[in-house]
Design a protein around this motif. Structure first.
Motif, PDB file in Angstrom:
ATOM      1  N   MET A   1    -116.567 -15.001 -30.954  1.00 15.36           N
ATOM      2  CA  MET A   1    -117.085 -13.761 -31.096  1.00 15.36           C
ATOM      3  C   MET A   1    -116.983 -13.335 -32.696  1.00 15.36           C
ATOM      4  O   MET A   1    -118.017 -12.518 -33.078  1.00 15.36           O
ATOM      5  CB  MET A   1    -116.193 -12.776 -30.415  1.00 15.36           C
ATOM      6  CG  MET A   1    -116.364 -11.413 -30.413  1.00 15.36           C
ATOM      7  SD  MET A   1    -118.242 -11.167 -30.007  1.00 15.36           S
ATOM      8  CE  MET A   1    -118.030 -10.638 -28.157  1.00 15.36           C
ATOM      9  N   ILE A   2    -116.098 -13.483 -33.434  1.00 15.14           N
ATOM     10  CA  ILE A   2    -115.805 -13.159 -34.745  1.00 15.14           C
ATOM     11  C   ILE A   2    -117.142 -13.662 -35.657  1.00 15.14           C
ATOM     12  O   ILE A   2    -117.316 -13.077 -36.414  1.00 15.14           O
ATOM     13  CB  ILE A   2    -114.457 -13.432 -35.443  1.00 15.14           C
ATOM     14  CG1 ILE A   2    -114.013 -12.379 -36.618  1.00 15.14           C
ATOM     15  CG2 ILE A   2    -114.243 -14.877 -35.754  1.00 15.14           C
ATOM     16  CD1 ILE A   2    -113.858 -11.032 -36.233  1.00 15.14           C
ATOM     17  N   GLU A   3    -117.365 -14.987 -35.341  1.00 18.33           N
ATOM     18  CA  GLU A   3    -118.319 -15.595 -36.026  1.00 18.33           C
ATOM     19  C   GLU A   3    -119.859 -14.612 -36.035  1.00 18.33           C
ATOM     20  O   GLU A   3    -120.778 -14.476 -36.756  1.00 18.33           O
ATOM     21  CB  GLU A   3    -118.634 -16.847 -35.584  1.00 18.33           C
ATOM     22  CG  GLU A   3    -117.764 -17.816 -35.912  1.00 18.33           C
ATOM     23  CD  GLU A   3    -116.597 -17.852 -34.920  1.00 18.33           C
ATOM     24  OE1 GLU A   3    -116.804 -17.326 -33.768  1.00 18.33           O
ATOM     25  OE2 GLU A   3    -115.454 -18.339 -35.201  1.00 18.33           O
ATOM     26  N   LEU A   4    -120.048 -14.036 -34.491  1.00 18.58           N
ATOM     27  CA  LEU A   4    -121.064 -13.417 -34.518  1.00 18.58           C
ATOM     28  C   LEU A   4    -121.058 -11.951 -35.321  1.00 18.58           C
ATOM     29  O   LEU A   4    -122.274 -11.596 -35.783  1.00 18.58           O
ATOM     30  CB  LEU A   4    -121.140 -12.925 -32.924  1.00 18.58           C
ATOM     31  CG  LEU A   4    -121.523 -14.170 -32.056  1.00 18.58           C
ATOM     32  CD1 LEU A   4    -121.488 -13.704 -30.665  1.00 18.58           C
ATOM     33  CD2 LEU A   4    -122.955 -14.606 -32.350  1.00 18.58           C
ATOM     34  N   ILE A   5    -120.023 -11.441 -35.344  1.00 18.76           N
ATOM     35  CA  ILE A   5    -119.667 -10.281 -35.928  1.00 18.76           C
ATOM     36  C   ILE A   5    -120.001 -10.712 -37.554  1.00 18.76           C
ATOM     37  O   ILE A   5    -120.706  -9.772 -38.139  1.00 18.76           O
ATOM     38  CB  ILE A   5    -118.470  -9.604 -35.975  1.00 18.76           C
ATOM     39  CG1 ILE A   5    -118.272  -9.243 -34.361  1.00 18.76           C
ATOM     40  CG2 ILE A   5    -118.018  -8.502 -36.909  1.00 18.76           C
ATOM     41  CD1 ILE A   5    -116.595  -8.806 -34.134  1.00 18.76           C
ATOM     42  N   GLN A   6    -119.481 -11.788 -37.963  1.00 18.09           N
ATOM     43  CA  GLN A   6    -119.576 -11.980 -39.286  1.00 18.09           C
ATOM     44  C   GLN A   6    -120.947 -12.452 -39.811  1.00 18.09           C
ATOM     45  O   GLN A   6    -121.425 -12.045 -40.953  1.00 18.09           O
ATOM     46  CB  GLN A   6    -118.694 -13.206 -39.952  1.00 18.09           C
ATOM     47  CG  GLN A   6    -117.481 -12.905 -39.782  1.00 18.09           C
ATOM     48  CD  GLN A   6    -116.403 -13.928 -39.831  1.00 18.09           C
ATOM     49  OE1 GLN A   6    -116.701 -15.076 -39.498  1.00 18.09           O
ATOM     50  NE2 GLN A   6    -115.246 -13.785 -40.605  1.00 18.09           N
ATOM     51  N   GLN A   7    -121.916 -12.705 -39.099  1.00 18.49           N
ATOM     52  CA  GLN A   7    -123.428 -12.860 -39.367  1.00 18.49           C
ATOM     53  C   GLN A   7    -124.116 -11.774 -39.414  1.00 18.49           C
ATOM     54  O   GLN A   7    -125.224 -12.033 -40.184  1.00 18.49           O
ATOM     55  CB  GLN A   7    -123.787 -13.679 -37.916  1.00 18.49           C
ATOM     56  CG  GLN A   7    -123.609 -15.067 -37.783  1.00 18.49           C
ATOM     57  CD  GLN A   7    -123.917 -15.543 -36.385  1.00 18.49           C
ATOM     58  OE1 GLN A   7    -125.102 -15.003 -35.628  1.00 18.49           O
ATOM     59  NE2 GLN A   7    -123.836 -16.995 -36.072  1.00 18.49           N
TER      60      GLN A   7
END
Length: 161
Positions: A1-7
């Motif tokens: 999930m955090i990867e989606l936010i960081q994108q």
């Protein structure tokens, strides 16, 4: 999930490409900027209302050095990595980009938003980028604040406790 936010946290070339793609799809681009040092309900209301003015909200965030220059040596309270991550985690924020200049004018000129949003404590004539946005057919929107919320007031309350 955090990867989606960081994108959602972009550099300028990535932001330009993302905005161009949204524009090709007919999306109206909304831009606002600020320090967003301590996220509070006033920020949430402001950003949600800004997003309602178009299909995509891009938030320019002052770099740590820029915040310190504007607010003093005791700020920012949270570093730019934390501030951008919090902003990017909001469903109504589509992109976040850090800028280090004194104003977001270069960023505004590069992204060419359809709507430029600032708080109602500004007058349109004092909004950086207003004349540029209007020159390409965009508009400027001034949004009201939630009374009683500001990072400075929260900071004062913490210091007096």
């Amino acid at each position: 999930m955090i990867e989606l936010i960081q994108q959602k946290i972009l550099d300028l070339p990535s932001a330009r490409a993302k905005v161009a793609a949204w524009r090709l799809g007919g999306g109206k681009i909304v831009f606002t900027n600020g320090c967003f040092d301590l996220m509070h309900p006033g920020h949430l209301k402001y950003l949600a209302e800004a997003r309602q003015l178009g299909q995509h909200l891009v938030v320019g965030v002052n770099s740590d050095a820029s915040v310190q220059k504007l607010k003093g040596p005791h700020r920012p309270i949270m570093d730019e990595a934390a501030r951008t991550l919090l902003l990017a985690s909001l469903a109504f924020v589509d992109a976040v980009i850090v800028f280090g200049e004194d104003t977001p004018l270069a960023l505004i000129n590069a992204l060419r938003p359809d709507v430029l949003v600032k708080g109602a404590d500004y007058e349109e004539k004092d909004v950086v980028g207003a004349s540029e946005v209007k020159s390409w057919g965009g508009k400027v929107a001034l949004l009201t604040f939630v009374p009683g919320y500001s990072t400075s007031k929260i900071e004062e309350k913490i210091k007096s406790s």
